[in-house]
Scaffold this active site. Structure first.
Site, mmCIF file in Angstrom:
data_model
loop_
_atom_site.group_PDB
_atom_site.id
_atom_site.type_symbol
_atom_site.label_atom_id
_atom_site.label_comp_id
_atom_site.label_asym_id
_atom_site.label_seq_id
_atom_site.Cartn_x
_atom_site.Cartn_y
_atom_site.Cartn_z
ATOM 1 N N CYS A 1 1.001 -1.335 -0.113
ATOM 2 C CA CYS A 1 -0.115 0.601 -0.095
ATOM 3 C C CYS A 1 1.367 1.406 -0.627
ATOM 4 O O CYS A 1 2.089 1.436 0.181
ATOM 5 C CB CYS A 1 -0.664 -0.025 1.153
ATOM 6 S SG CYS A 1 -1.923 -1.530 1.622
ATOM 7 N N ARG B 1 5.954 -0.274 -4.137
ATOM 8 C CA ARG B 1 5.648 -1.484 -2.786
ATOM 9 C C ARG B 1 4.991 -3.236 -2.713
ATOM 10 O O ARG B 1 4.992 -3.708 -2.246
ATOM 11 C CB ARG B 1 4.705 -0.490 -1.720
ATOM 12 C CG ARG B 1 5.838 0.693 -2.048
ATOM 13 C CD ARG B 1 5.155 2.088 -0.785
ATOM 14 N NE ARG B 1 4.671 1.137 0.500
ATOM 15 C CZ ARG B 1 5.337 1.718 1.538
ATOM 16 N NH1 ARG B 1 6.155 2.274 1.801
ATOM 17 N NH2 ARG B 1 5.549 0.793 2.766
ATOM 18 N N TRP C 1 -2.690 -3.030 -1.974
ATOM 19 C CA TRP C 1 -2.646 -4.402 -1.559
ATOM 20 C C TRP C 1 -3.316 -4.945 -0.288
ATOM 21 O O TRP C 1 -3.093 -5.129 0.544
ATOM 22 C CB TRP C 1 -0.856 -4.428 -1.288
ATOM 23 C CG TRP C 1 -0.547 -6.063 -1.180
ATOM 24 C CD1 TRP C 1 0.066 -6.230 -1.900
ATOM 25 C CD2 TRP C 1 -0.051 -7.274 -0.149
ATOM 26 N NE1 TRP C 1 0.895 -7.669 -2.151
ATOM 27 C CE2 TRP C 1 0.519 -8.118 -0.879
ATOM 28 C CE3 TRP C 1 -1.040 -7.078 1.420
ATOM 29 C CZ2 TRP C 1 0.331 -9.545 0.272
ATOM 30 C CZ3 TRP C 1 -0.860 -8.826 1.464
ATOM 31 C CH2 TRP C 1 -0.133 -9.412 1.298
ATOM 32 N N ASN D 1 -3.011 3.195 4.267
ATOM 33 C CA ASN D 1 -2.046 1.286 4.887
ATOM 34 C C ASN D 1 -1.575 1.135 5.816
ATOM 35 O O ASN D 1 -1.662 1.760 7.600
ATOM 36 C CB ASN D 1 -1.046 2.516 4.298
ATOM 37 C CG ASN D 1 0.533 1.300 4.509
ATOM 38 O OD1 ASN D 1 0.659 -0.325 4.244
ATOM 39 N ND2 ASN D 1 2.237 2.184 3.624
ATOM 40 N N GLY D 2 -2.028 -0.477 6.403
ATOM 41 C CA GLY D 2 -1.814 -1.498 7.365
ATOM 42 C C GLY D 2 -3.381 -2.045 7.595
ATOM 43 O O GLY D 2 -4.020 -1.907 6.967
ATOM 44 N N GLU E 1 18.951 -18.602 -1.186
ATOM 45 C CA GLU E 1 18.478 -17.040 -1.429
ATOM 46 C C GLU E 1 18.446 -17.333 -2.783
ATOM 47 O O GLU E 1 17.478 -16.850 -3.942
ATOM 48 C CB GLU E 1 20.299 -16.149 -1.868
ATOM 49 C CG GLU E 1 19.609 -14.789 -2.243
ATOM 50 C CD GLU E 1 18.691 -14.049 -1.860
ATOM 51 O OE1 GLU E 1 18.161 -13.992 -1.309
ATOM 52 O OE2 GLU E 1 18.741 -13.086 -2.667
ATOM 53 N N LYS F 1 14.963 -16.366 -4.409
ATOM 54 C CA LYS F 1 14.884 -15.463 -6.376
ATOM 55 C C LYS F 1 14.612 -15.973 -6.998
ATOM 56 O O LYS F 1 13.711 -15.392 -7.775
ATOM 57 C CB LYS F 1 16.191 -14.502 -6.309
ATOM 58 C CG LYS F 1 17.501 -13.928 -5.819
ATOM 59 C CD LYS F 1 16.999 -12.243 -5.967
ATOM 60 C CE LYS F 1 15.703 -12.345 -4.514
ATOM 61 N NZ LYS F 1 16.144 -11.974 -2.956
ATOM 62 N N GLU G 1 10.468 -16.627 -6.730
ATOM 63 C CA GLU G 1 9.132 -14.986 -6.494
ATOM 64 C C GLU G 1 9.562 -14.357 -8.067
ATOM 65 O O GLU G 1 8.635 -13.650 -8.465
ATOM 66 C CB GLU G 1 9.701 -14.186 -5.337
ATOM 67 C CG GLU G 1 11.303 -13.323 -5.454
ATOM 68 C CD GLU G 1 12.172 -12.412 -4.190
ATOM 69 O OE1 GLU G 1 10.684 -11.905 -3.909
ATOM 70 O OE2 GLU G 1 13.222 -12.313 -4.685
ATOM 71 N N HIS H 1 19.397 -36.965 3.777
ATOM 72 C CA HIS H 1 18.531 -36.791 4.275
ATOM 73 C C HIS H 1 16.566 -36.222 4.151
ATOM 74 O O HIS H 1 15.791 -36.405 4.620
ATOM 75 C CB HIS H 1 18.731 -36.118 5.703
ATOM 76 C CG HIS H 1 20.268 -36.284 6.261
ATOM 77 N ND1 HIS H 1 20.339 -37.604 6.794
ATOM 78 C CD2 HIS H 1 21.426 -35.827 6.053
ATOM 79 C CE1 HIS H 1 21.238 -37.327 7.430
ATOM 80 N NE2 HIS H 1 21.790 -37.021 6.786
ATOM 81 N N LYS I 1 7.124 -4.809 -1.497
ATOM 82 C CA LYS I 1 8.137 -3.888 -1.803
ATOM 83 C C LYS I 1 8.514 -4.370 0.270
ATOM 84 O O LYS I 1 9.835 -4.475 0.482
ATOM 85 C CB LYS I 1 8.516 -3.181 -1.815
ATOM 86 C CG LYS I 1 10.163 -2.990 -2.076
ATOM 87 C CD LYS I 1 10.859 -3.918 -2.559
ATOM 88 C CE LYS I 1 12.673 -3.357 -2.871
ATOM 89 N NZ LYS I 1 13.684 -4.433 -2.468
HETATM 90 C C1 F6R Z 1 13.057 -11.243 -1.453
HETATM 91 C C2 F6R Z 1 12.638 -10.200 -0.811
HETATM 92 C C3 F6R Z 1 12.109 -10.396 0.277
HETATM 93 C C4 F6R Z 1 12.902 -8.651 1.221
HETATM 94 C C5 F6R Z 1 11.963 -9.209 2.734
HETATM 95 C C6 F6R Z 1 12.263 -8.463 3.990
HETATM 96 O O1 F6R Z 1 13.447 -10.787 -2.870
HETATM 97 O O2 F6R Z 1 13.368 -8.556 -1.732
HETATM 98 O O3 F6R Z 1 12.035 -11.501 1.141
HETATM 99 O O4 F6R Z 1 14.023 -9.610 1.870
HETATM 100 O O5 F6R Z 1 10.631 -8.779 2.467
HETATM 101 O O6 F6R Z 1 12.159 -6.676 3.934
HETATM 102 P P1 F6R Z 1 12.999 -5.295 4.429
HETATM 103 O O7 F6R Z 1 14.256 -6.173 4.130
HETATM 104 O O8 F6R Z 1 12.559 -4.689 3.632
HETATM 105 O O9 F6R Z 1 12.704 -5.925 6.067
#
Ligand code: F6R
Length: 606
Positions: free
Chosen positions: A2, A27, A74, A98-99, A478, A482, A485, A501, A601
């Site tokens: 949001c 975001r 969102w 927002n929230g 990671e 990546k 997502e 395992h 984001k």
């Molecule tokens: C993955 C990604 C998310 C953020 C997570 C934490 O690519 O971007 O997993 O790392 O949402 O976000 P922050 O760092 O803003 O607390």
């Protein structure tokens, strides 16, 4: 998640609101809308899906007015339909939010009992009605907001306009960010400085529980019904800084910025001449810290997991790393004198914030590693180290991750020195390895053909396994995160030694197994795991250095040779091909790389 923008202007405001919303797209959102004050009334345009849908709507049905609010939503309560999109309005107010209003069921029941009809499934609509009831009872807008602040529970930021009052807008925040911007005869409100970047650089960041009354002449800020002063700051952000430049996607731009931003981050924490770490004064002494607890989410959590290997092996300092959403509820006992490190790009992630607050309540000294210095996590901490990644717009974190690793690496070196676990010579070696990182990252990014080959080996897969050992294990996690997502391919990361395992049962000729194998002290062990994969007909994709590939790459369907490095800095380097692989595969599949479905984001709700 949001985004909010509000403008009391001198100009037609709808196009400006739309532009501000475009700056908030990063975001994450699934519907959007704007409302303006027109004559004595309020008019709205809202649309499901992308902002382009809202733009088309505004083209077909233009909106006049010089005061207005906009929102990217969102969905949390109610599906992402036009009906549920913000702004929500009554005949008296329009509101963006927002929230989450946690007590909205209670408020709704109370309002319904008063004969009010709700039109949406959202929690926000309750706030619009709550304010309207107060106004109808004779309250001024300010009184109505002050009363609402007492009634609302949860985390929120709000912007409200009032029918027939074009010189008035009220904003409020609790647990969710909100900034005020100052223009020339205009005033703005926005989720963050990015939203306001093309309008102004003069910003006030509101504090917890602040609410603000805006008019074209300026602002009055209140907290607990008392007027308060908040500083006006000049932000370095400009509209140009957050453009895509010539890159097709923000994600690629941000991957390619890594040599520069890792270099900038290093420069602020170590002296290249003496090859020594130079941190600002911290409110604790590593020599006497009994334990570090790291809390974070997603990719930031994985940076914390790498740091565990560094702190424990180099500084001999015990580290516990936990996912913030788990840590916050498990009532973990914490030692006297312990240090908690919260890692967050946005500095807004609600679970990380709550975990930090829990640690504080347990007497821990809290250090934030954040990219956004004005963020709530930074402000709630006793000390802050900033990653100098610059604005990260692509939803998938890239440069924030490698700059988090950079800060954590220098911190581990500082801890090792303070605890007498590091000779000056070894410190100089580790610093030299870090200083060499930006050039090596550039070298990796330029290997486009190799990345293309690796991406071709993965793009058609339904499932992909990523394996790594030691500090490469978090990088395997990671890589999998990546890939899933942004390309929507199912991927899992495993500790290489854990494969037998369970996950080994998945291996067949259709499942690419991506192995992160830098030449470190556990390389031979990883090599055995590679043999086990090959023995079962697995489709090996290998990241190693030239000698590692010579030894293991014979039967790999694709491999990429990374520069030689001290194993200490390998996680930073090996993160890069993981990012590039995910990016290439996503482009090949034609997904929305910068705005993958369902993701946001900044995750400001639980
Ligand atoms: C993955 C990604 C998310 C953020 C997570 C934490 O690519 O971007 O997993 O790392 O949402 O976000 P922050 O760092 O803003 O607390």
């Amino acid at each position: 998640m949001c985004g909010i923008i509000g403008i009391i202007g001198k100009r037609e405001v709808a196009p400006l609101l739309l532009e501000g919303l475009r700056r908030l797209e990063y975001r994450g959102y699934d519907s959007a809308g704007v409302a303006t004050l027109v004559g004595k009334g309020i008019e709205r345009r809202r649309a499901e899906g992308r902002l382009d849908n809202l733009a088309e709507r505004l083209e077909r049905e233009p909106l006049s007015g010089k005061t207005g609010i906009g929102h990217t939503r969102w969905a949390t309560h109610g599906r992402p339909t036009e009906r549920n999109a913000h702004p929500h309005a009554t005949d008296k107010v329009a509101i963006v939010h927002n929230g989450i209003i946690e007590n909205f069921h209670e408020l709704r029941d109370e309002l319904v009992a008063k004969g009010i009809r709700f039109e949406t499934d959202t929690d926000t609509e309750a706030v619009a009605h709550l304010l309207t009831v107060s106004l109808n009872d004779g309250a001024t807008p300010e009184q109505a907001m002050a009363d609402a602040m007492d009634r609302l529970r949860g985390a929120f930021s709000l912007a409200v306009v009032f029918a027939g009052q074009p010189d008035l807008m009220i904003g409020a925040r609790r647990g969710s960010p909100l900034a005020v911007g100052y223009g020339d005869g205009e005033m703005y409100i926005g989720t963050d400085a990015l939203a306001l970047a093309s309008l102004t650089r003069r910003i006030t960041y509101l504090e917890e529980d602040d609410w603000v009354v805006l008019s074209p002449q300026g602002v009055r800020i209140f907290n607990q019904r008392q007027p308060v002063e908040r500083p006006v700051k000049e932000t370095a952000l400009s509209g140009a800084l957050i453009g895509k430049g010539n890159y097709p996607h923000f994600m690629l731009k941000e991957i390619c910025e890594q040599p520069a931003v890792i270099g900038d981050t290093l420069q602020s924490f170590l002296n290249p001449l003496t090859r020594q770490v130079q941190l600002p004064k911290l409110p604790f002494d590593f020599a006497t810290v009994p334990k570090i607890t790291i809390v974070a989410c997603g990719t930031a959590y994985l940076a914390g997991l790498v740091a565990k290997y560094w702190f424990e092996s180099v500084a001999r300092l015990p580290v516990e790393v936990d996912i913030a959403s788990e840590f916050r509820y498990r009532a973990a006992p914490m030692p006297d004198g312990g240090v908690t490190i919260a890692i967050s790009q946005s500095g807004e992630t609600i679970d990380t914030l709550a975990a930090l607050q829990y640690a504080k309540s347990q007497g821990q000294i809290c250090l934030a590693i954040v990219n956004v210095l004005e963020s709530v996590i930074a402000r709630e901490s006793h000390a802050v180290l900033q990653t100098l990644a610059g604005p990260e717009i692509g939803v998938a974190s890239t440069k924030a991750f490698t700059t988090q690793l950079t800060v954590l690496a220098v911190l581990a070196i500082a801890a090792a020195r303070a605890r007498g676990k590091l000779t000056a010579e070894r410190e100089a070696q580790l610093c030299a390895a870090l200083i060499a990182t930006p050039a090596k990252v550039t070298e990796i990014i330029s290997q486009e053909d190799a990345i293309e080959r690796v991406a071709n080996a993965v793009v058609k897969a339904r499932d992909v396994l990523f394996l790594g050992r030691g500090s490469s294990y978090p990088i395997a996690l990671e890589g999998a995160l990546k890939l899933k997502e942004i390309s929507y391919i199912h991927a899992e990361g495993y500790a290489a030694g854990e494969m037998k395992h369970g996950p080994i049962a998945l291996i067949d000729e259709n499942v690419p197994v991506v192995v992160m194998a830098p030449l470190d002290e556990v390389f031979d062990k990883t090599a055995s795991n590679v043999e086990q994969v090959e023995a079962r007909g697995g489709k090996l994709v290998l990241f190693s250095n030239a000698s590692g590939i010579k030894r293991l790459g014979g039967r790999a369907v694709a491999s990429m040779a990374l520069p030689e490095t001290d194993p200490f800095t390998a996680p930073i380097l090996y993160a890069i091909p993981a990012q590039l692989l995910a990016y290439r595969v996503a482009v090949m599949k034609g997904t929305d790389v910068d705005k993958p479905r369902n993701l946001a984001k900044a995750v400001t709700v639980e």
